[in-house]
Design a protein around this motif. Sequence first.
Motif, PDB file in Angstrom:
ATOM      1  N   ARG A  36       0.871  -1.164   0.000  1.00  0.00           N
ATOM      2  CA  ARG A  36       0.000   0.000   0.000  1.00  0.00           C
ATOM      3  C   ARG A  36       0.915   1.223   0.000  1.00  0.00           C
ATOM      4  O   ARG A  36       1.701   1.418   0.911  1.00  0.00           O
ATOM      5  CB  ARG A  36      -0.890   0.007   1.232  1.00  0.00           C
ATOM      6  N   SER A  41      -3.924   5.810  -6.363  1.00  0.00           N
ATOM      7  CA  SER A  41      -3.675   5.258  -7.703  1.00  0.00           C
ATOM      8  C   SER A  41      -2.583   6.000  -8.462  1.00  0.00           C
ATOM      9  O   SER A  41      -2.603   6.041  -9.690  1.00  0.00           O
ATOM     10  CB  SER A  41      -4.959   5.242  -8.532  1.00  0.00           C
ATOM     11  N   GLY A  44       1.735   3.130  -8.018  1.00  0.00           N
ATOM     12  CA  GLY A  44       1.902   1.838  -8.670  1.00  0.00           C
ATOM     13  C   GLY A  44       2.438   0.722  -7.787  1.00  0.00           C
ATOM     14  O   GLY A  44       2.638  -0.391  -8.268  1.00  0.00           O
ATOM     15  N   CYS A  46       0.944  -0.980  -5.685  1.00  0.00           N
ATOM     16  CA  CYS A  46      -0.092  -1.995  -5.477  1.00  0.00           C
ATOM     17  C   CYS A  46      -0.424  -2.772  -6.749  1.00  0.00           C
ATOM     18  O   CYS A  46      -1.398  -3.517  -6.774  1.00  0.00           O
ATOM     19  CB  CYS A  46      -1.355  -1.331  -4.934  1.00  0.00           C
ATOM     20  N   THR A  47       0.381  -2.641  -7.789  1.00  0.00           N
ATOM     21  CA  THR A  47       0.071  -3.269  -9.076  1.00  0.00           C
ATOM     22  C   THR A  47       0.052  -4.794  -8.971  1.00  0.00           C
ATOM     23  O   THR A  47       0.954  -5.404  -8.406  1.00  0.00           O
ATOM     24  CB  THR A  47       1.099  -2.842 -10.140  1.00  0.00           C
ATOM     25  N   LEU A  56      -4.220  -1.570 -10.787  1.00  0.00           N
ATOM     26  CA  LEU A  56      -3.880  -1.049  -9.466  1.00  0.00           C
ATOM     27  C   LEU A  56      -4.881  -1.610  -8.462  1.00  0.00           C
ATOM     28  O   LEU A  56      -6.072  -1.291  -8.514  1.00  0.00           O
ATOM     29  CB  LEU A  56      -3.900   0.473  -9.476  1.00  0.00           C
ATOM     30  N   SER A  57      -4.397  -2.434  -7.559  1.00  0.00           N
ATOM     31  CA  SER A  57      -5.302  -3.117  -6.632  1.00  0.00           C
ATOM     32  C   SER A  57      -5.911  -2.189  -5.592  1.00  0.00           C
ATOM     33  O   SER A  57      -6.903  -2.549  -4.953  1.00  0.00           O
ATOM     34  CB  SER A  57      -4.584  -4.273  -5.941  1.00  0.00           C
ATOM     35  N   CYS A  58      -5.367  -0.984  -5.428  1.00  0.00           N
ATOM     36  CA  CYS A  58      -5.949  -0.051  -4.452  1.00  0.00           C
ATOM     37  C   CYS A  58      -7.143   0.707  -5.039  1.00  0.00           C
ATOM     38  O   CYS A  58      -7.825   1.424  -4.315  1.00  0.00           O
ATOM     39  CB  CYS A  58      -4.903   0.943  -3.954  1.00  0.00           C
ATOM     40  N   SER A  59      -7.400   0.529  -6.327  1.00  0.00           N
ATOM     41  CA  SER A  59      -8.490   1.287  -6.940  1.00  0.00           C
ATOM     42  C   SER A  59      -9.559   0.397  -7.571  1.00  0.00           C
ATOM     43  O   SER A  59     -10.357   0.858  -8.381  1.00  0.00           O
ATOM     44  CB  SER A  59      -7.928   2.241  -8.002  1.00  0.00           C
TER      45      SER A  59
END
Length: 72
Positions: A36, A41, A44, A46-47, A56-59
Amino acid sequence: MEITITLNGKTMTRSILPDTLLIDFVRSEHCLSVKRGCDTSNCGLCTVFMDDQPILSCSILAARVDGHKIDT
């Protein structure tokens, strides 16, 4: 709600809350290499790869990846 995904080659079905982010889901499954960073976003960190495409896994909500392949 329940989702079924293939995470790093392992197919699994899990119960999640509707507002669970993908980053929180993969980290709860002990994929701690997904970091994190900015939470906006931009950075990057969290890609992950969904069906071999970077996202992007945070979005993205974990519910959106139901039925897909995720690689960290």
